[in-house]
Design a protein around this motif. Structure first.
Motif, short mmCIF file in Angstrom:
data_model
loop_
_atom_site.label_atom_id
_atom_site.label_comp_id
_atom_site.label_asym_id
_atom_site.label_seq_id
_atom_site.Cartn_x
_atom_site.Cartn_y
_atom_site.Cartn_z
N SER A 42 14.36 4.65 16.75
CA SER A 42 15.31 3.88 15.58
C SER A 42 15.19 4.71 14.58
N HIS A 43 14.38 6.05 14.61
CA HIS A 43 14.23 6.65 13.21
C HIS A 43 15.18 7.39 12.42
N ARG A 44 16.28 7.37 13.07
CA ARG A 44 17.72 8.07 12.65
C ARG A 44 18.61 7.07 12.17
N TYR A 45 18.31 5.86 12.40
CA TYR A 45 19.50 4.61 12.25
C TYR A 45 19.03 4.12 10.75
N ALA A 46 19.96 4.38 9.87
CA ALA A 46 19.99 3.69 8.45
C ALA A 46 18.59 4.17 7.68
N THR A 47 18.25 5.42 7.88
CA THR A 47 16.88 5.90 7.16
C THR A 47 17.14 7.20 6.38
N PHE A 48 18.44 7.24 5.83
CA PHE A 48 18.52 8.23 4.90
C PHE A 48 17.61 8.36 3.88
N GLY A 90 11.60 3.76 10.78
CA GLY A 90 12.66 3.08 11.21
C GLY A 90 12.54 1.67 11.91
N SER A 91 13.64 1.05 12.37
CA SER A 91 13.38 -0.23 13.12
C SER A 91 14.53 -0.80 13.50
N SER A 92 14.48 -1.63 14.31
CA SER A 92 15.79 -2.72 14.50
C SER A 92 16.16 -3.63 13.52
N HIS A 93 17.11 -4.53 13.61
CA HIS A 93 17.44 -5.49 12.57
C HIS A 93 17.46 -6.83 13.28
N GLN A 94 16.63 -7.18 14.32
CA GLN A 94 16.43 -8.41 14.79
C GLN A 94 15.56 -9.15 13.87
N THR A 111 0.64 -1.45 0.07
CA THR A 111 0.20 -0.06 -0.03
C THR A 111 0.96 1.35 0.07
N ILE A 112 2.08 1.13 0.41
CA ILE A 112 3.04 2.25 0.52
C ILE A 112 4.29 2.18 -0.75
N PRO A 113 4.27 2.90 -1.26
CA PRO A 113 5.17 3.09 -2.61
C PRO A 113 6.70 3.07 -1.78
N ASN A 114 7.64 2.86 -2.54
CA ASN A 114 9.00 2.91 -2.22
C ASN A 114 9.37 2.35 -0.74
N VAL A 115 8.96 1.29 -0.23
CA VAL A 115 9.32 0.46 0.98
C VAL A 115 10.36 -0.40 0.64
N GLY A 116 11.65 -0.02 1.50
CA GLY A 116 12.65 -1.01 1.48
C GLY A 116 12.65 -2.31 2.36
N SER A 117 12.04 -1.79 3.54
CA SER A 117 12.24 -3.03 4.43
C SER A 117 10.97 -2.65 5.61
N VAL A 118 10.31 -3.83 6.20
CA VAL A 118 9.55 -3.59 7.18
C VAL A 118 9.73 -4.58 8.32
N SER A 119 9.72 -4.22 9.62
CA SER A 119 10.00 -5.08 10.87
C SER A 119 8.63 -5.07 11.60
N PRO A 120 8.37 -6.24 12.07
CA PRO A 120 7.04 -6.32 12.84
C PRO A 120 7.06 -5.86 14.36
N ILE A 121 8.35 -5.43 14.75
CA ILE A 121 8.48 -5.04 16.14
C ILE A 121 8.79 -3.65 15.99
N SER A 122 7.78 -2.87 16.58
CA SER A 122 7.61 -1.43 16.51
C SER A 122 8.76 -0.76 17.58
N VAL A 123 9.48 -0.05 17.00
CA VAL A 123 10.54 0.71 17.81
C VAL A 123 10.40 2.25 17.69
N ARG A 124 10.31 2.87 18.70
CA ARG A 124 10.02 4.15 18.95
C ARG A 124 11.39 5.05 18.58
#
Length: 328
Positions: free
Chosen positions: A149-155, A212-216, A134-147
């Protein structure tokens, strides 16, 4: 001498009946010390993945040099049909090499790569796939919601926000308070005390996600593994920036957004099972499995431009070869 013809040559093209694959890398070299209870964690993780996936999703387990008891367990899961693929490495070849190598052999559109200590929650697959669809240009999605991490690897995510490709704002999500604190405790961080702290939320046509997200645990599209993920082996056992180089940075370089689901649909358990984790799985088992239609999925198996170029070059080379080297 060959007698007869291989009957498979007469068969039609394979029908792909799944479009999502979970790949979990397993390294449990012994059942003592740090690893004393992690076998139980693995069992809970695999059982939760099996209980919560739909029929269009399959599971691959990569045995990365585990002890015999764990190896026998993985083989039993395969025999019982809980998983449909197990890959064995006699020795630990490194987490990212084992994970990426297995993921590249998958044929499904969506690839979820997860640690062995992830507890899956009913609805994770549907909510992850929904963001991609439903959202264009999505690179990755994590099912763990993290508050935070929005500055980590999110250029690339920041770029989409600045270009107004998606809407962005900070808003409180009180429903995520307890689950986020469980995540923080699982990585030995301090709990948050204020349930009204704001989350970085992106929105596109009414569909919300967390920036943003973690990478577990991360879901990507298969194509990413063959475009921006390094082709050379990492040769690193674990850590030492390998997750960043082989998973996080490639998502950013691809130009896709790094997101997590608006509400939490998985937990990071650590190396010991707690009672609340069992409660989550019991609740998973109480939920009815969705009835899925039998469906064949298509994948892009060739690049038309590259195929035409290859065929043209092939014809030219064959003609030149025949002219220069005549068969005798």
């Amino acid at each position: 001498m060959r007698v007869g013809m291989n009957p498979q040559k007469q068969e039609k093209k394979i029908d792909l009946k799944t479009n999502h694959r979970v790949v979990i890398c397993v390294f449990i070299p012994k059942l003592e010390g740090y690893y004393a209870d992690i076998f139980d964690v693995l069992k809970l993780s695999v059982n939760s993945a099996f209980a919560t996936k739909n029929s269009h999703c399959e599971i691959t387990l990569v045995n990365n040099g585990s002890c015999k008891m764990v190896t026998d367990y993985l083989n039993q899961l395969y025999d019982d049909g809980i998983i449909n693929c197990v890959i064995h490495h006699k020795e630990n070849i490194g987490k990212m090499d084992a994970l990426i190598g297995a993921a590249r052999t998958a044929r499904e559109e969506f690839i979820t790569m997860a640690d062995i200590d992830i507890l899956f929650v009913k609805g994770w697959q549907e909510n992850v796939e929904k963001l991609f669809n439903t959202i264009p240009n999505v690179g990755s999605v994590s099912p763990i919601s993290v508050r935070a991490s929005h500055r980590y690897a999110t250029f690339s995510t920041m770029e989409k926000i600045l270009l107004k490709k998606v809407n962005f704002r900070y808003e409180p999500i009180e429903e995520n308070f307890d689950s986020y604190n469980r995540f923080l405790l699982s990585i030995n961080w301090h709990k948050e005390e204020d349930s009204k702290l704001k989350w970085p939320v992106i929105e596109y046509k009414g569909q919300k996600a967390i920036m943003g997200s973690s990478h577990q645990i991360l879901t990507i599209k298969r194509d990413l593994l063959f475009t921006t993920v390094p082709t050379q082996p990492s040769l690193i056992l674990v850590g030492n920036n390998s997750e960043y180089k082989y998973l996080d940075l490639p998502i950013d370089v691809s130009g896709g957004m790094r997101l997590s689901t608006y509400h939490n649909f998985a937990f990071h358990m650590g190396n010991k099972v707690e009672s609340w984790m069992t409660d989550v799985q019991n609740n998973n088992l109480l939920q009815p499995k969705p009835t899925e239609k039998e469906q064949n999925f298509t994948v892009n198996t060739n690049n038309d431009e590259m195929t035409y170029s290859f065929r043209l070059k092939k014809r030219i080379v064959k003609k030149l070869f025949k002219l220069i080297y005549k068969f005798k």
